[in-house]
Design a protein around this motif. Structure first.
Motif, PDB file in Angstrom:
ATOM      1  N   PHE A  74     -10.870  29.497 -28.292  1.00  0.00           N
ATOM      2  CA  PHE A  74     -11.083  30.011 -26.936  1.00  0.00           C
ATOM      3  C   PHE A  74      -9.963  30.983 -26.553  1.00  0.00           C
ATOM      4  CE2 PHE A  74     -12.940  25.773 -27.228  1.00  0.00           C
ATOM      5  CZ  PHE A  74     -14.229  26.000 -26.794  1.00  0.00           C
ATOM      6  N   ASN A  75      -9.879  32.085 -27.283  1.00  0.00           N
ATOM      7  CA  ASN A  75      -8.861  33.096 -26.980  1.00  0.00           C
ATOM      8  C   ASN A  75      -9.475  34.221 -26.158  1.00  0.00           C
ATOM      9  OD1 ASN A  75      -9.995  35.145 -28.887  1.00  0.00           O
ATOM     10  ND2 ASN A  75      -9.436  33.579 -30.392  1.00  0.00           N
ATOM     11  N   SER A  76      -8.649  35.149 -25.758  1.00  0.00           N
ATOM     12  CA  SER A  76      -9.120  36.228 -24.888  1.00  0.00           C
ATOM     13  C   SER A  76     -10.154  37.116 -25.584  1.00  0.00           C
ATOM     14  CB  SER A  76      -7.930  37.079 -24.428  1.00  0.00           C
ATOM     15  OG  SER A  76      -7.248  37.636 -25.552  1.00  0.00           O
ATOM     16  N   GLY A  77     -10.153  37.120 -26.932  1.00  0.00           N
ATOM     17  CA  GLY A  77     -11.152  37.918 -27.634  1.00  0.00           C
ATOM     18  C   GLY A  77     -12.563  37.425 -27.415  1.00  0.00           C
ATOM     19  N   LEU A  78     -12.705  36.173 -26.963  1.00  0.00           N
ATOM     20  CA  LEU A  78     -14.028  35.615 -26.714  1.00  0.00           C
ATOM     21  C   LEU A  78     -14.673  36.247 -25.483  1.00  0.00           C
ATOM     22  CD1 LEU A  78     -15.729  33.474 -28.166  1.00  0.00           C
ATOM     23  CD2 LEU A  78     -14.877  31.772 -26.555  1.00  0.00           C
ATOM     24  N   GLU A  79     -13.896  37.046 -24.771  1.00  0.00           N
ATOM     25  CA  GLU A  79     -14.441  37.776 -23.621  1.00  0.00           C
ATOM     26  C   GLU A  79     -15.644  38.617 -24.027  1.00  0.00           C
ATOM     27  OE1 GLU A  79     -13.097  41.453 -20.631  1.00  0.00           O
ATOM     28  OE2 GLU A  79     -11.687  40.594 -22.075  1.00  0.00           O
ATOM     29  N   LEU A  80     -15.626  39.129 -25.256  1.00  0.00           N
ATOM     30  CA  LEU A  80     -16.692  40.016 -25.711  1.00  0.00           C
ATOM     31  C   LEU A  80     -18.035  39.302 -25.820  1.00  0.00           C
ATOM     32  CD1 LEU A  80     -14.737  41.938 -28.514  1.00  0.00           C
ATOM     33  CD2 LEU A  80     -14.933  42.471 -26.067  1.00  0.00           C
ATOM     34  N   ALA A  81     -18.025  37.979 -25.857  1.00  0.00           N
ATOM     35  CA  ALA A  81     -19.282  37.236 -25.947  1.00  0.00           C
ATOM     36  C   ALA A  81     -20.122  37.433 -24.691  1.00  0.00           C
ATOM     37  CB  ALA A  81     -19.003  35.749 -26.174  1.00  0.00           C
ATOM     38  N   ASP A  82     -19.471  37.486 -23.536  1.00  0.00           N
ATOM     39  CA  ASP A  82     -20.164  37.717 -22.262  1.00  0.00           C
ATOM     40  C   ASP A  82     -19.146  38.311 -21.291  1.00  0.00           C
ATOM     41  OD1 ASP A  82     -21.596  37.689 -19.879  1.00  0.00           O
ATOM     42  OD2 ASP A  82     -22.611  35.800 -20.350  1.00  0.00           O
ATOM     43  N   PRO A  83     -18.948  39.637 -21.336  1.00  0.00           N
ATOM     44  CA  PRO A  83     -17.898  40.279 -20.528  1.00  0.00           C
ATOM     45  C   PRO A  83     -18.040  40.043 -19.035  1.00  0.00           C
ATOM     46  CG  PRO A  83     -18.723  41.787 -22.200  1.00  0.00           C
ATOM     47  CD  PRO A  83     -19.639  40.615 -22.187  1.00  0.00           C
ATOM     48  N   LEU A  84     -19.271  40.030 -18.517  1.00  0.00           N
ATOM     49  CA  LEU A  84     -19.458  39.844 -17.084  1.00  0.00           C
ATOM     50  C   LEU A  84     -19.107  38.425 -16.648  1.00  0.00           C
ATOM     51  CD1 LEU A  84     -22.735  41.833 -16.289  1.00  0.00           C
ATOM     52  CD2 LEU A  84     -20.350  42.555 -16.138  1.00  0.00           C
ATOM     53  N   LEU A  85     -19.527  37.455 -17.430  1.00  0.00           N
ATOM     54  CA  LEU A  85     -19.226  36.069 -17.079  1.00  0.00           C
ATOM     55  C   LEU A  85     -17.727  35.808 -17.175  1.00  0.00           C
ATOM     56  CD1 LEU A  85     -20.655  33.459 -16.238  1.00  0.00           C
ATOM     57  CD2 LEU A  85     -20.656  32.777 -18.639  1.00  0.00           C
ATOM     58  N   TYR A  86     -17.080  36.385 -18.181  1.00  0.00           N
ATOM     59  CA  TYR A  86     -15.626  36.246 -18.303  1.00  0.00           C
ATOM     60  C   TYR A  86     -14.927  36.877 -17.100  1.00  0.00           C
ATOM     61  CZ  TYR A  86     -10.944  36.443 -20.359  1.00  0.00           C
ATOM     62  OH  TYR A  86      -9.598  36.284 -20.602  1.00  0.00           O
ATOM     63  N   ASP A  87     -15.442  38.013 -16.664  1.00  0.00           N
ATOM     64  CA  ASP A  87     -14.863  38.696 -15.519  1.00  0.00           C
ATOM     65  C   ASP A  87     -14.978  37.842 -14.257  1.00  0.00           C
ATOM     66  OD1 ASP A  87     -13.647  41.236 -14.600  1.00  0.00           O
ATOM     67  OD2 ASP A  87     -15.435  41.351 -13.333  1.00  0.00           O
ATOM     68  N   ARG A  88     -16.086  37.128 -14.099  1.00  0.00           N
ATOM     69  CA  ARG A  88     -16.331  36.322 -12.899  1.00  0.00           C
ATOM     70  C   ARG A  88     -15.594  34.990 -12.932  1.00  0.00           C
ATOM     71  NH1 ARG A  88     -17.202  36.184  -8.952  1.00  0.00           N
ATOM     72  NH2 ARG A  88     -19.188  35.320  -8.311  1.00  0.00           N
ATOM     73  N   LEU A  89     -15.453  34.395 -14.133  1.00  0.00           N
ATOM     74  CA  LEU A  89     -14.891  33.047 -14.225  1.00  0.00           C
ATOM     75  C   LEU A  89     -13.405  33.017 -14.554  1.00  0.00           C
ATOM     76  CD1 LEU A  89     -17.760  31.199 -16.143  1.00  0.00           C
ATOM     77  CD2 LEU A  89     -17.301  31.188 -13.695  1.00  0.00           C
ATOM     78  N   VAL A  90     -12.917  34.053 -15.248  1.00  0.00           N
ATOM     79  CA  VAL A  90     -11.531  34.020 -15.720  1.00  0.00           C
ATOM     80  C   VAL A  90     -10.733  35.209 -15.200  1.00  0.00           C
ATOM     81  CG1 VAL A  90     -10.019  33.951 -17.749  1.00  0.00           C
ATOM     82  CG2 VAL A  90     -12.235  32.776 -17.800  1.00  0.00           C
ATOM     83  N   ARG A  91     -11.211  36.399 -15.478  1.00  0.00           N
ATOM     84  CA  ARG A  91     -10.409  37.609 -15.238  1.00  0.00           C
ATOM     85  C   ARG A  91     -10.074  37.804 -13.761  1.00  0.00           C
ATOM     86  NH1 ARG A  91     -11.305  43.277 -14.857  1.00  0.00           N
ATOM     87  NH2 ARG A  91      -9.718  44.468 -15.981  1.00  0.00           N
TER      88      ARG A  91
END
Length: 234
Positions: A74-91
């Motif tokens: 679960f590293n930051s590279g996993l952002e590419l799996a779902d960029p929008l969801l990562y942006d909403r939940l983490v970023r």
């Protein structure tokens, strides 16, 4: 009085008895009823389905155990799996310092790739809202904006809750086998990731769940139960 010889020839003994029928294996098989064949077919199919289900469970357990022992997945590279969801939940919860540190970890090319995929995901969500994990809209200036009020659970989520939600979504994605960059066969086909102790406990639970509760002594001659029975008399 003359003596009568009543000796019976061996070949005439029990001449009236019918000769027993001889049935070979092929004939016996041909005598099986359609009902018997159908039952056997259902039993075989049920057995195959049970084995397939057991295999699916074992594979998921192996994948889950892999994740439990490899938190670095679960590293930051996993952002590419779902960029929008990562942006909403983490970023969106990250401080400027945390974003800078993440950018250094990704490198210049990694940051560009994430930004490009995020823009493409926004366009895809705009044209196909049902296929996106978040809702977006185009503003009057042409910018595509993620809707903040899409769901109360996301709008009111804390940083810790957002990260936990992200990890859970990525875990389920991994268990479903949707990580195209991961070599699942190295985990799915290896008993290295089996939790033997847990499987034994599960097998024991299933065995005892299938047993009918009964006394060890039952039937005629059962000794009477004396002493405390658990029932209190008042």
């Amino acid at each position: 009085m003359p003596f009568l010889d009543r000796t019976i020839a061996p070949d005439t003994m029990h001449a009236h008895d019918p000769e027993p029928m001889q049935i070979d294996a092929a004939s016996a098989a041909s005598l099986s009823t359609p009902q018997t064949s159908e039952i056997q077919h259902h039993l075989s199919r049920d057995d195959q389905q049970a084995k397939a289900r057991q295999h699916r469970i074992r594979v998921k357990n192996r994948r889950k155990r892999y994740l439990d022992t490899h938190p670095e997945y679960f590293n930051s590279g996993l952002e590419l799996a779902d960029p929008l969801l990562y942006d909403r939940l983490v970023r969106r919860f990250q401080t400027p310092a945390e974003r800078e540190a993440e950018g250094r970890a990704k490198g210049y090319s990694g940051v560009l790739e994430a930004d490009l995929l995020r823009s493409e995901a926004k366009l895809a969500a705009l044209h196909n809202p049902d296929g996106s994990s978040v809702a977006v809209r185009r503003r009057s200036n042409g910018e595509i904006q993620v809707l903040e009020d899409e769901a109360d659970e996301l709008a009111n989520m804390t940083k810790e809750e957002g990260l936990a939600r992200w990890r859970d979504d990525m875990t389920q994605r991994f268990l479903r086998g949707e990580d195209r960059d991961f070599r699942y066969e190295e985990v799915d086909e290896s008993d290295e990731w089996d939790d033997v102790a847990e499987e034994e406990r599960t097998a024991q639970d299933q065995y005892f769940d299938g047993e009918d509760p009964a006394l060890v002594h039952s039937g005629p001659g059962t000794p009477a139960i004396t002493g405390e029975t658990g029932v209190q008399d008042f």
